[in-house]
Design an enzyme around this catalytic site. Structure first.
Site, short mmCIF file in Angstrom:
data_model
loop_
_atom_site.label_atom_id
_atom_site.label_comp_id
_atom_site.label_asym_id
_atom_site.label_seq_id
_atom_site.Cartn_x
_atom_site.Cartn_y
_atom_site.Cartn_z
N GLU A 1 -9.05 1.96 -1.51
CA GLU A 1 -9.64 1.61 -0.24
C GLU A 1 -10.34 2.69 0.29
OE1 GLU A 1 -6.88 0.06 2.66
OE2 GLU A 1 -8.27 0.67 4.12
N TYR B 1 -3.06 11.99 6.07
CA TYR B 1 -3.16 10.65 6.73
C TYR B 1 -2.42 9.40 6.18
CZ TYR B 1 -4.81 5.97 6.32
OH TYR B 1 -4.82 4.71 6.30
N ARG C 1 0.86 -1.02 0.07
CA ARG C 1 -0.06 0.10 0.16
C ARG C 1 0.96 1.21 -0.17
NH1 ARG C 1 -3.74 2.45 4.82
NH2 ARG C 1 -1.78 3.51 5.30
N GLU D 1 -13.54 -1.61 6.94
CA GLU D 1 -13.06 -1.74 8.05
C GLU D 1 -13.35 -1.19 9.29
OE1 GLU D 1 -8.95 0.39 7.20
OE2 GLU D 1 -9.32 1.86 8.60
N GLU E 1 -4.06 -7.53 5.09
CA GLU E 1 -3.20 -6.22 5.32
C GLU E 1 -2.37 -6.81 6.72
OE1 GLU E 1 -5.42 -3.09 7.07
OE2 GLU E 1 -3.50 -1.69 6.96
N ARG F 1 -13.51 -5.63 3.72
CA ARG F 1 -12.24 -5.31 4.84
C ARG F 1 -12.68 -5.86 6.30
NH1 ARG F 1 -7.86 -3.81 4.29
NH2 ARG F 1 -7.79 -2.12 5.79
N HIS G 1 -9.10 6.52 2.80
CA HIS G 1 -9.41 6.92 4.03
C HIS G 1 -10.65 7.72 4.33
CE1 HIS G 1 -8.32 6.50 8.53
NE2 HIS G 1 -8.08 5.40 8.19
N ASP H 1 -5.18 3.90 0.11
CA ASP H 1 -6.16 4.07 1.04
C ASP H 1 -6.71 5.40 1.15
OD1 ASP H 1 -8.26 4.00 3.10
OD2 ASP H 1 -6.57 3.07 4.59
N TRP I 1 -11.99 11.88 9.15
CA TRP I 1 -10.30 11.34 9.24
C TRP I 1 -10.28 10.09 8.66
CZ3 TRP I 1 -7.76 7.36 11.61
CH2 TRP I 1 -6.24 7.51 11.13
C1 GCO Z 1 -5.79 0.77 7.25
C2 GCO Z 1 -6.62 1.79 8.18
C3 GCO Z 1 -5.72 2.00 9.60
C4 GCO Z 1 -6.74 2.87 10.58
C5 GCO Z 1 -6.44 2.35 11.89
C6 GCO Z 1 -7.50 3.01 12.83
O1 GCO Z 1 -6.16 0.81 6.19
O2 GCO Z 1 -5.04 0.04 8.04
O3 GCO Z 1 -7.25 2.72 7.59
O4 GCO Z 1 -4.48 2.85 9.39
O5 GCO Z 1 -6.62 4.22 10.59
O6 GCO Z 1 -6.60 1.05 12.13
O7 GCO Z 1 -7.60 2.56 14.14
MG MG Z 2 -7.92 1.64 5.77
#
Ligand code: GCO
Ligand code: MG
Length: 402
Positions: A236, A159, A147, A262, A339, A283, A212, A210, A402
């Protein structure tokens, strides 16, 4: 086999973890992860104050009934706190059942579907050049899927970019830090990053990215389209996924594969994403969505619609989740990728485990159970330290995702 005790252990060997240990009258015990990053004590309280009193005295072998008791039996059900607590119980019970059977967990689930589990790591840098170096480092470590995240010119912090590339830790302060976001700066930058990565590393390596949760569907559609020449493994969390139908718009415009989930805590969060084939990878992971018992249902639904698994595996998912996930990954027919962010040596010492990394793959062990334990004496040396994930604002001060 009666449950005689259940204890919640909070420790911070480099970062915070909440762990549940369930003991039985047969001397067997099981371990479950209950970590919800930045909201640890909500889960501790849910377990101690509400679930554990109802758990003592139950038959540890009745995993399904216990799951239904805490899910259906609760008027206030679902949500990250409740489903993480339920996952911890479920993981510990599967650990006990597999130990009682004398089998590694993957055997109980249905046996081995593959020899090894493809994993991806996180390469990040403050600019494109640094990210290129980080990807090269991961290639040297043997990773076949990486990634890539990079700082965005004109934004002080982005981020996914941290000081230490091997141990990225977003929960970075005892009160939330604030980062800044500009969608236009980001959208102008990311295609340049992937153009450079393909140029440097060729087509073989799997590249992931990602977002985010920071784009709208049409912005995500533009990004997916612009990234098509660079053939990402996945894009992602392109948008905040409360609006499942938002993915239809992205799908109409791009063939870049999409991954999401996630932050989901149940099958109901991804039902339409899966059944309408709006995503390619789910995920949602063991610890945040009700354990093995519930993830099996999500994976089975996903299998019907050509959606593969791609479990979350950041550092805030403890080795107990990683171990359990690897057994699941070794069995699940529609496996995609896992991951894998490394834990620190301190964390690994507190959670002895038998999984191993070799040349871009993880291998689960053959120890009966899920293969991960907790060294309670050592854990006691690392007391909890309050840590929050950051919040994010637009350049004009508006609070953002975030
Ligand atoms: C990822 C995630 C993490 C999250 C974190 C939050 O894809 O691994 O986005 O970096 O931000 O797990 O607790
Ligand atoms: Mg993520």
């Amino acid at each position: 086999m009666k449950i005689t005790a259940a204890r919640v252990i909070v420790c911070s060997p480099g970062r915070n973890f909440v762990t549940l240990k369930i003991e039985t009258d047969q001397g067997l015990y099981g371990v479950g992860d209950a970590t919800l990053n930045g909201r640890e004590f909500s889960v501790v309280s849910y377990l101690n104050d509400h679930l554990i009193p109802c758990l003592i005295g139950r038959d540890a072998r009745q995993i399904e009934d216990i799951w239904q008791y805490f899910y259906r039996g609760a008027y206030w059900r679902r949500g990250p706190v409740g489903m993480t607590a339920l996952a911890a119980i479920d993981m510990a019970l599967w650990d006990i059942k597999a130990k009682a059977a004398g089998m590694p967990l993957y055997q109980l689930l249905g046996g081995r579907s593959r020899d090894k589990v493809l994993v991806y790591g996180h390469a990040n840098g403050k600019d494109i050049a640094e990210t290129v170096d980080a990807v090269a480092h991961y290639r040297d470590l043997g990773y076949q899927a990486i990634r890539a995240q990079s700082g965005v010119p004109g934004l002080a912090s982005t981020y996914g970019v941290s000081k230490d590339t091997l141990f990225y830790e977003p929960a970075d302060a005892d009160l939330p830090t604030e980062s800044l976001w500009s969608t236009s700066k980001y959208l102008n930058h990311v295609p340049k990053l992937f153009a450079e990565l393909r140029q440097q590393f060729g087509d073989e390596v799997h590249l992931l990215h990602d977002v985010h949760h920071r784009l709208t569907p049409i912005e995500a559609a533009r990004l997916g389209k612009e990234l098509e020449p660079f053939k990402l493994f996945w894009l992602e969390d392109a948008v905040p996924a409360e609006l499942q139908e938002g993915f239809r718009l992205i799908r109409q415009h791009t063939t870049t594969p999409l991954a999401v989930g996630e932050v989901f805590s149940s099958i109901h969060d991804c039902q339409h994403l899966i059944s309408e084939q709006l995503i390619d990878y789910i995920r949602t992971t063991i610890v945040h969505a009700g354990g093995v018992t519930h993830l099996r249902r999500i994976a089975a639904l996903a299998e019907l619609y050509h959606v593969k698994t791609g479990f979350h595996g950041a550092t805030d998912l403890s080795p107990v989740t990683m171990g359990t996930a690897l057994h699941f990954d070794t069995w699940v027919p529609n496996f995609g990728i896992q991951e894998y962010m490394r834990h620190t040596a301190q964390t690994d010492e507190v959670f002895p485990h038998d999984y191993q990394f070799k040349q871009g793959f993880l291998y689960c062990g053959e120890t009966p159970g899920h293969g991960v334990d907790i060294n309670e004496k050592l854990a006691a040396q690392y007391p909890y330290q309050r840590a929050y994930l950051p919040v994010n604002r637009l350049e004009d001060g508006t609070l953002f995702n975030w």
